[in-house]
Design a protein around this motif. Structure first.
Motif, PDB file in Angstrom:
ATOM      1  N   ASP A 173       4.388  -9.699   6.505  1.00 57.67           N
ATOM      2  CA  ASP A 173       4.301  -8.240   6.466  1.00 57.67           C
ATOM      3  C   ASP A 173       2.871  -7.755   6.704  1.00 57.67           C
ATOM      4  O   ASP A 173       2.566  -6.570   6.522  1.00 57.67           O
ATOM      5  N   GLY A 174       1.986  -8.685   7.104  1.00 58.31           N
ATOM      6  CA  GLY A 174       0.606  -8.320   7.410  1.00 58.31           C
ATOM      7  C   GLY A 174      -0.297  -8.234   6.205  1.00 58.31           C
ATOM      8  O   GLY A 174      -1.429  -7.750   6.318  1.00 58.31           O
ATOM      9  N   VAL A 196      -4.394  -9.500  14.795  1.00 65.31           N
ATOM     10  CA  VAL A 196      -3.478 -10.256  15.666  1.00 65.31           C
ATOM     11  C   VAL A 196      -2.094 -10.323  15.033  1.00 65.31           C
ATOM     12  O   VAL A 196      -1.070 -10.097  15.697  1.00 65.31           O
ATOM     13  N   VAL A 197      -2.039 -10.635  13.738  1.00 64.17           N
ATOM     14  CA  VAL A 197      -0.747 -10.744  13.056  1.00 64.17           C
ATOM     15  C   VAL A 197      -0.059  -9.382  13.011  1.00 64.17           C
ATOM     16  O   VAL A 197       1.150  -9.273  13.290  1.00 64.17           O
ATOM     17  N   ARG A 198      -0.810  -8.353  12.689  1.00 63.70           N
ATOM     18  CA  ARG A 198      -0.207  -7.025  12.594  1.00 63.70           C
ATOM     19  C   ARG A 198       0.273  -6.517  13.952  1.00 63.70           C
ATOM     20  O   ARG A 198       1.283  -5.795  14.028  1.00 63.70           O
ATOM     21  N   ARG A 199      -0.414  -6.906  15.006  1.00 64.66           N
ATOM     22  CA  ARG A 199       0.054  -6.530  16.348  1.00 64.66           C
ATOM     23  C   ARG A 199       1.383  -7.215  16.655  1.00 64.66           C
ATOM     24  O   ARG A 199       2.300  -6.592  17.213  1.00 64.66           O
ATOM     25  N   GLY A 257       3.215 -18.146   7.057  1.00 63.83           N
ATOM     26  CA  GLY A 257       2.057 -17.320   7.313  1.00 63.83           C
ATOM     27  C   GLY A 257       0.895 -18.129   7.841  1.00 63.83           C
ATOM     28  O   GLY A 257       0.974 -19.349   7.992  1.00 63.83           O
ATOM     29  N   VAL A 258      -0.193 -17.422   8.111  1.00 59.73           N
ATOM     30  CA  VAL A 258      -1.415 -18.073   8.581  1.00 59.73           C
ATOM     31  C   VAL A 258      -2.341 -18.308   7.390  1.00 59.73           C
ATOM     32  O   VAL A 258      -2.696 -17.352   6.684  1.00 59.73           O
ATOM     33  N   TYR A 295      11.239 -14.860   3.323  1.00 54.35           N
ATOM     34  CA  TYR A 295       9.846 -14.416   3.381  1.00 54.35           C
ATOM     35  C   TYR A 295       9.454 -13.864   4.753  1.00 54.35           C
ATOM     36  O   TYR A 295       8.476 -13.125   4.855  1.00 54.35           O
ATOM     37  N   ASP A 296      10.207 -14.234   5.793  1.00 55.81           N
ATOM     38  CA  ASP A 296       9.837 -13.838   7.156  1.00 55.81           C
ATOM     39  C   ASP A 296      11.108 -13.513   7.935  1.00 55.81           C
ATOM     40  O   ASP A 296      11.488 -14.229   8.869  1.00 55.81           O
TER      41      ASP A 296
END
Length: 479
Positions: A169-170, A48-51, A195-196, A460-461
């Protein structure tokens, strides 16, 4: 040990199309989401994050959905619902460490520990959880750096050994006091912006029998009484004050309750005096319509429980009535319709009585409707980058009724800003994310590191893979 907790209130794992979500308590964060993903495994979470990274989209993160300040939602974006990530991953019974996925909630953890330690003479359990409601996720607890009723405890960061973080960055990183320490300090109390949190390892405490001690006192005695009982061995406690602004007792007279371990005590029985669901509903109704009677009933009940014993974990669980305001709105006058919104105000402990006296004057002048209020002690957090417990505070929790009209929201905004200013007058502060009412001056005075926090978020993001309505508010008012 890949055992899932039993849950029936889960969402489908398939992405859905354009849904309206809201927070559970205040119901003042109605948000349109493009999609909701509820991954069940770490692999699905990573996907999900990488998508989102690939599609250059932003996502927000939610567990129990009780947060009220907009940190779990982002308008017109996608939502990661973590509640199906609720498995126990590892239990170290020798050292009292429990590794769980971040979507697990407190009742699930307590129940799992109870059912998997039958052979231990002194089983392990949680040290603390946030109060008020139970079905909040562990990931959410870390993100908000929650606290409970401990008399000598720091926020929950003090109970965390390490956690796994899915970054912008996944990647998956292990964060602890020795590994990726910067992100350990940023993500705990970072409100989901770095992040998660995929899983966390909790430091547990021995499960003990506690005896409740209850007394009716005034605010001037509250801190002294709590600290004295702490020094005598009590582990938990609080002071719950009167809520009738037409009474001289308003924010002054209250019930102090503390909980002390009892050696060689038999297990707590089932014959304790408890409030039924029906009685709780009536108390909440009276808190809106007859505050003096509500406090008297509550105080009488607590005084009748002096000397009762409880387990150190299950006594921390609360009775939370889902959608309780629907019934109130059907019974009560129109000015009682709406919901409640919480704020926490922090002051040096020796200033508590003066703070509450000033708050009482201000809330009377504004004809504010206090539904619930309590005081707790909290120890200083010296680890997180954005600590709300920047000192060892007296923490006042105030739950105000809010009418869902433009006038009602403005009234709430004025009341909460006034309370923040009173706390600031005594060198205190407020909790960042119960609402988005603080002014720029108030935020920067209480959280001078906020601009640096936002800069680190950008570092960081940089593509804002993780975002929320709350962080956008912070950027806007501090720019």
């Amino acid at each position: 040990m890949n055992k899932a907790f039993c849950r029936t209130d889960t969402f489908t794992c398939e992405p859905t199309s354009w849904q309206v979500v809201n927070d559970t308590h205040s119901k003042l964060n109605r948000t349109l989401m493009r999609s909701i993903d509820a991954p069940e495994t770490e692999a699905e979470l990573l996907a999900v994050v990488r998508r989102a990274i690939s599609d250059k989209e932003s996502v927000s993160i939610a567990g129990g959905r009780h947060a009220m300040g907009g940190q779990q939602f982002l308008q017109n974006a996608s939502l990661i619902d973590t509640t199906r990530l609720n498995r126990v991953m590892k239990f170290d019974a020798e050292n009292g460490l429990l590794k769980v996925q971040a979507g697990a909630n407190w009742p699930e953890i307590i129940a799992w520990l109870q059912s998997n330690q039958s052979a231990r003479q002194t089983p392990w359990t949680i040290a603390q959880k946030q109060t008020g409601c139970d079905h909040l996720s562990i990931g959410g607890a870390l993100s908000a750096n929650v606290h409970g009723r401990g008399l000598s405890m720091r926020p929950v960061i003090g109970d965390i050994e390490q956690f796994s973080l899915i970054t912008a960055d996944g990647s998956k990183l292990q964060c602890s006091r020795t590994e990726n320490k910067d992100l350990f300090n940023l993500a705990i109390g970072g409100y989901g912006m770095f992040g998660v949190i995929a899983d966390a390892t909790l430091r547990l405490s021995p499960r003990t029998v506690l005896q409740r001690s209850v007394k009716l006192i005034n605010a001037a005695e509250a801190v002294k009484t709590l600290e004295m009982r702490r020094d005598e061995g009590a582990l938990y406690g609080d002071f719950q004050f009167a809520i009738d602004n037409n009474s001289d007792d308003f924010l002054n007279k209250g019930i102090v309750s503390t909980y002390k371990p009892v050696e060689d005590a038999p297990p707590p029985g089932e014959d304790k005096r408890l409030l039924s669901i029906k009685a709780w509903k009536e108390l909440v109704y009276l808190a809106h319509t007859d505050k003096n009677s509500a406090f008297k009933r509550y105080a009488d009940h607590y005084l009748s429980t002096d000397g009762q014993t409880y387990w150190s974990d299950t006594f921390q669980l609360s009775t939370y009535l889902d959608d309780y305001h629907t019934e109130i709105d059907s019974r009560a006058p129109k000015h009682c319709h709406g919901t409640e919104m919480i704020s926490e105000l922090y002051v040096p402990r020796h200033c508590l009585a003066s703070f509450l006296a000033d708050a009482a004057v201000t809330l009377r002048e504004r004809n504010a409707s206090v539904i619930y209020g309590t005081v707790r002690l909290i120890e200083r957090d010296s680890e997180t980058f954005l600590p709300w417990a920047s000192e060892s505070w007296a923490c006042t929790v105030i739950n105000l009724h809010v009418e869902h009209t433009a006038t009602g929201l403005q009234h709430a905004r004025d009341c909460f800003r006034a309370l923040i200013d009173i706390a600031r007058k005594y060198g205190g502060s407020y909790y960042l994310t119960y609402h988005k009412f603080a002014t720029k001056e108030q935020m920067l005075d209480c959280y001078p590191q906020m601009p640096r926090f936002i800069a680190l978020k950008q570092h960081y993001d940089p593509r804002a893979t993780f975002s929320s309505d709350w962080i956008n508010y912070c950027r806007q008012i501090t720019s």
